[in-house]
Design a protein around this motif. Structure first.
Motif, PDB file in Angstrom:
ATOM      1  N   TYR A  46       9.278  -5.580  -1.203  1.00 46.80           N
ATOM      2  CA  TYR A  46      10.308  -5.747  -0.422  1.00 46.80           C
ATOM      3  C   TYR A  46      11.038  -7.011  -0.435  1.00 46.80           C
ATOM      4  O   TYR A  46      12.340  -7.075  -0.287  1.00 46.80           O
ATOM      5  CB  TYR A  46       9.981  -5.032   1.145  1.00 46.80           C
ATOM      6  CG  TYR A  46       9.565  -3.792   1.017  1.00 46.80           C
ATOM      7  CD1 TYR A  46      10.415  -2.623   1.231  1.00 46.80           C
ATOM      8  CD2 TYR A  46       8.335  -3.349   0.545  1.00 46.80           C
ATOM      9  CE1 TYR A  46       9.978  -1.403   1.175  1.00 46.80           C
ATOM     10  CE2 TYR A  46       7.927  -1.953   0.578  1.00 46.80           C
ATOM     11  CZ  TYR A  46       8.767  -0.932   0.697  1.00 46.80           C
ATOM     12  OH  TYR A  46       8.284   0.063   0.252  1.00 46.80           O
ATOM     13  N   ILE A  50       6.199  10.091   0.568  1.00 45.52           N
ATOM     14  CA  ILE A  50       5.749  11.321   1.089  1.00 45.52           C
ATOM     15  C   ILE A  50       7.026  12.415   1.325  1.00 45.52           C
ATOM     16  O   ILE A  50       6.621  13.561   1.299  1.00 45.52           O
ATOM     17  CB  ILE A  50       4.803  11.157   2.347  1.00 45.52           C
ATOM     18  CG1 ILE A  50       3.592  10.403   2.011  1.00 45.52           C
ATOM     19  CG2 ILE A  50       4.441  12.263   3.206  1.00 45.52           C
ATOM     20  CD1 ILE A  50       3.131   9.394   2.825  1.00 45.52           C
ATOM     21  N   CYS A  56      15.737  10.067  -0.024  1.00 47.87           N
ATOM     22  CA  CYS A  56      14.883  10.458   1.134  1.00 47.87           C
ATOM     23  C   CYS A  56      13.681   9.511   1.288  1.00 47.87           C
ATOM     24  O   CYS A  56      13.452   8.558   0.469  1.00 47.87           O
ATOM     25  CB  CYS A  56      14.276  11.757   0.715  1.00 47.87           C
ATOM     26  SG  CYS A  56      13.178  11.840  -0.830  1.00 47.87           S
TER      27      CYS A  56
END
Ligand code: PLP
Ligand code: COI
Length: 365
Positions: free
Chosen positions: A208, A267, A308
């Motif tokens: 990140y 996930i 997503c």
């Protein structure tokens, strides 16, 4: 060393927020701005394994300036949400998958694996302590952030011999302040998020950190998120800074970039493979090139694009921009199939649809 049986102590926060203070926060939580009254902590050493599980008042951690994580970024994390159901129960979505991914990330970062019962137990213990912080109504949830870091104070480059695991919780509304509106994406051509053999498939803080500069570049071009290509050929679509991608085809089938070893195994991504099939769509995992994205949106072969992830749920992608051009999916608005997939997912998460796959774990108590 095997770990002690999971048996956390609980120290109640004597300075917990009042009901009125908490309700003011829950009325408009935003994302990642506020934290609950407690946190979960546990420690690991080679001699004792995992030990000292405890729920304590939320507050600062005291770190020696030589603490390894501050120098070499040996750190991993997870993100999952707890939902208040109309029947009064609190449920978490596929927490077993987060437990397994934390173990895979731990392996890649040479951190000790946390046993699944410790992961699930830590989530249960913190949510039970802060039950009043699970927001109700609308698309709100309690975002849980388990993380693990090298907490030994030393400057040699080797795996830490003291590791700390922590879980904090943050009441959450929409990740993107505008609600469900199409987001704009900047295509990063100068920077990659991950390379072959690197840490792209691990959920580690360093990935990140590396995405922040390209994310800034995206913002400078008026975009909310950045898309990354593979680092070898700069040709294959990997993912966004914090989300996986899906492409809806004109024949109703849905395509997502296959797991390349450098993509985070989302996930939500994995769940949508099943949900979209339940809705009658063919779902394909394969390589998708950047040319296919550009040409497919231009000639109508790609009718919708969506992203997503836990924080962002399912978010329509309106436009992809790069130096010198842009590609708009469909009419640039949220597509029907995107919103159908989104509804099927959130209905399941909020208990409005049957949990056919046994994905919603009930928090005891
Ligand atoms: N890709 C990246 C880089 C992420 O940070 C996330 C968010 O966790 C995802 C994908 C989506 O993963 P998940 O659906 O497990 O939240
Ligand atoms: C998540 O979706 O849980 C993420 O971790 C994405 C972002 C907040 C880092």
């Amino acid at each position: 060393m095997t770990s002690a049986p999971f048996a956390p102590t609980v120290e109640t926060n004597p300075a917990a927020r009042t009901d009125a203070e908490r309700e003011a926060i829950l009325a408009s939580p935003g994302f990642g701005n506020h934290f609950t009254d407690h946190m979960f902590l546990a420690e690991w050493t080679p001699e004792q394994g995992w030990h000292d599980a405890r729920v304590v008042p939320y507050g600062p951690l005291q770190l020696d300036p030589a603490t390894a994580v501050l120098h070499y970024a040996q750190e991993i994390f997870e993100g999952l949400k707890a939902y208040a159901w109309a029947d009064g129960s609190v449920r978490v979505f596929r927490a077993e998958e987060n437990a397994a991914r934390l173990q895979r990330s731990a392996h890649r970062l040479a951190l000790p694996e946390l046993p699944q019962d410790w992961f699930l137990g830590s989530v249960d213990a913190l949510v039970a302590a802060d039950r009043a912080w699970v927001p109700e109504g609308g698309e709100t949830s309690l975002y849980l952030r388990p993380f693990m870091f090298a907490s030994e104070a030393f400057l040699g480059v080797r795996p830490s011999q003291h590791v700390t695991y922590c879980v904090i919780a943050s009441p959450a509304g929409a990740y993107f302040p505008g609600g469900v509106k199409p987001v704009s994406i900047w295509l990063s051509t100068q920077y990659s998020r991950a390379g072959a053999g690197g840490t792209g498939a691990a959920k580690c803080g360093g990935n990140y950190a590396a995405s922040l500069l390209p994310q800034q570049e995206a913002a400078q071009h008026g975009c909310q998120q950045v898309a990354f290509l593979d680092s070898t050929e700069q040709r294959w679509i990997e993912e966004l800074g914090g989300m996986n991608l899906y492409f809806v085809q004109s024949d109703g089938s849905i395509v997502t970039p296959e797991l390349s070893g450098s993509i985070l195994e989302g996930i939500t991504r994995e769940s949508i493979l099943t949900i979209a099939r339940d809705l009658g769509h063919d779902v394909v995992e394969r390589r998708v090139s950047i040319d296919e994205w550009r040409e497919g949106t231009a000639d109508g072969t790609i009718t919708e694009v969506f992203a997503c992830g836990t924080a962002a749920v399912v978010t329509p992608v309106g436009v992809l921009k790069w130096d010198g051009g842009e590609a708009v999916a469909g009419d640039g608005e949220a597509g029907k199939i995107t919103m159908d997939v989104r509804s099927a997912l959130v209905d399941l998460q909020y208990g409005r649809a049957e949990d056919r796959h046994g994905w919603m774990r009930r928090i005891p108590g």
